[in-house]
Design an enzyme around this catalytic site. Sequence first.
Site, PDB file in Angstrom:
ATOM      1  N   GLY A  47       0.837  -1.192   0.000  1.00  0.00           N
ATOM      2  CA  GLY A  47       0.000   0.000   0.000  1.00  0.00           C
ATOM      3  C   GLY A  47       0.869   1.237   0.000  1.00  0.00           C
ATOM      4  O   GLY A  47       2.062   1.178   0.339  1.00  0.00           O
ATOM      5  N   GLN A  52       3.153  10.074   0.941  1.00  0.00           N
ATOM      6  CA  GLN A  52       4.438   9.388   0.731  1.00  0.00           C
ATOM      7  C   GLN A  52       5.066   9.699  -0.626  1.00  0.00           C
ATOM      8  O   GLN A  52       6.239   9.407  -0.840  1.00  0.00           O
ATOM      9  CB  GLN A  52       4.272   7.870   0.869  1.00  0.00           C
ATOM     10  CG  GLN A  52       3.966   7.436   2.297  1.00  0.00           C
ATOM     11  CD  GLN A  52       3.873   5.931   2.383  1.00  0.00           C
ATOM     12  OE1 GLN A  52       2.835   5.351   2.071  1.00  0.00           O
ATOM     13  NE2 GLN A  52       4.963   5.292   2.783  1.00  0.00           N
ATOM     14  N   CYS A  94       7.148   0.095   6.449  1.00  0.00           N
ATOM     15  CA  CYS A  94       6.594   1.241   5.739  1.00  0.00           C
ATOM     16  C   CYS A  94       7.609   1.648   4.688  1.00  0.00           C
ATOM     17  O   CYS A  94       8.810   1.695   4.967  1.00  0.00           O
ATOM     18  CB  CYS A  94       6.360   2.386   6.728  1.00  0.00           C
ATOM     19  SG  CYS A  94       5.779   3.904   5.942  1.00  0.00           S
ATOM     20  N   LEU A  95       7.147   1.951   3.494  1.00  0.00           N
ATOM     21  CA  LEU A  95       8.070   2.316   2.409  1.00  0.00           C
ATOM     22  C   LEU A  95       8.826   3.610   2.715  1.00  0.00           C
ATOM     23  O   LEU A  95       9.864   3.868   2.118  1.00  0.00           O
ATOM     24  CB  LEU A  95       7.314   2.425   1.075  1.00  0.00           C
ATOM     25  CG  LEU A  95       6.748   1.094   0.551  1.00  0.00           C
ATOM     26  CD1 LEU A  95       5.894   1.329  -0.683  1.00  0.00           C
ATOM     27  CD2 LEU A  95       7.858   0.094   0.255  1.00  0.00           C
ATOM     28  N   HIS A 136      -2.805   1.100   8.431  1.00  0.00           N
ATOM     29  CA  HIS A 136      -1.515   1.763   8.174  1.00  0.00           C
ATOM     30  C   HIS A 136      -1.694   2.942   7.212  1.00  0.00           C
ATOM     31  O   HIS A 136      -1.202   4.044   7.466  1.00  0.00           O
ATOM     32  CB  HIS A 136      -0.531   0.735   7.609  1.00  0.00           C
ATOM     33  CG  HIS A 136       0.842   1.272   7.355  1.00  0.00           C
ATOM     34  ND1 HIS A 136       1.939   0.914   8.105  1.00  0.00           N
ATOM     35  CD2 HIS A 136       1.302   2.144   6.419  1.00  0.00           C
ATOM     36  CE1 HIS A 136       3.013   1.553   7.649  1.00  0.00           C
ATOM     37  NE2 HIS A 136       2.655   2.298   6.614  1.00  0.00           N
ATOM     38  N   GLU A 137      -2.427   2.721   6.115  1.00  0.00           N
ATOM     39  CA  GLU A 137      -2.601   3.790   5.123  1.00  0.00           C
ATOM     40  C   GLU A 137      -3.495   4.908   5.657  1.00  0.00           C
ATOM     41  O   GLU A 137      -3.234   6.089   5.413  1.00  0.00           O
ATOM     42  CB  GLU A 137      -3.148   3.238   3.803  1.00  0.00           C
ATOM     43  CG  GLU A 137      -2.278   2.180   3.126  1.00  0.00           C
ATOM     44  CD  GLU A 137      -0.794   2.507   3.053  1.00  0.00           C
ATOM     45  OE1 GLU A 137      -0.446   3.701   2.978  1.00  0.00           O
ATOM     46  OE2 GLU A 137       0.027   1.578   3.101  1.00  0.00           O
ATOM     47  N   HIS A 140      -1.493   7.125   7.748  1.00  0.00           N
ATOM     48  CA  HIS A 140      -0.712   8.078   6.950  1.00  0.00           C
ATOM     49  C   HIS A 140      -1.537   9.315   6.626  1.00  0.00           C
ATOM     50  O   HIS A 140      -1.031  10.441   6.641  1.00  0.00           O
ATOM     51  CB  HIS A 140      -0.274   7.449   5.612  1.00  0.00           C
ATOM     52  CG  HIS A 140       1.045   6.742   5.665  1.00  0.00           C
ATOM     53  ND1 HIS A 140       2.222   7.377   5.980  1.00  0.00           N
ATOM     54  CD2 HIS A 140       1.374   5.454   5.408  1.00  0.00           C
ATOM     55  CE1 HIS A 140       3.226   6.498   5.921  1.00  0.00           C
ATOM     56  NE2 HIS A 140       2.736   5.325   5.584  1.00  0.00           N
TER      57      HIS A 140
HETATM   58 NI    NI Z   1       3.655   3.484   5.322  1.00  0.00          NI
END
Ligand code: NI
Length: 171
Positions: A47, A52, A94-95, A136-137, A140
Site C-alpha cells: 500500500g 508518501q 513502511c516504504l 496503516h494507510e 498516513h
Molecule cells: Ni507506510
Amino acid sequence: MAIRNIVKYGDDRLVAPNQTVEDFDDPELKRLVGDLFETCWKAPGYGLAAPQIGVNLRVAVVDLSIGKNPDSRLVLINPRILETEGQIRDEEGCLSFPDIVEIVERPEIVAIEAFDLSGARKEYAGRDLLARAFCHEIDHLSSKLFVDRLSSLKRSFVLRRVLKRQKKGAW
Ligand code: NI
C-alpha cells in the site's frame, strides 16, 4: 502513469495535514491514483499513501497482490475506519522507513468506508494483513506513522537507527 519518488521519514510532507478530496472530476486525481499504484508495485509494497509521494491529499492505494491481481486493487479516497474487532501483533514496515520492520499491534478485523475514483462510496472489510494495510494507510492520511504506534522506548530506538543512517547519507 509514472513511478514517483517515495519520501522518507524526516520529510515534512509525511506529517503535514492531508486535505479531503472534493473534486472527483479533476484529471489530476486519476493520475495521482495511477502513480500511487505504479510506485507501490515498483517498491514493492502492499500500500502507499499520497503524502508518501509528497501529495498532501486523503488518497491511498492498497493492493496485496502487488500488481498481480486487478481485483485486489483498492483505491481509498477520503477513507475512514467504521469498525474494528480484535487485536493482533505482527510485523509491519513502511516504504518511508526502508529496511525497518517492527511488531505493531493492530485490529484483527477492520471495516472502512472510502470513495473510489468515480466518487462512489464503498465499504470494505479486511482481516489480518488487509486490516493492517487499511489501518496503516489511513494512519498516513492522519499524518500518523507506524513508529507512532510503538512504545516510546521502541520508537526512540528505531528513530536513533534512522538518525544514524541519515548521518551516513544512507537514508
Ligand atoms: Ni507506510
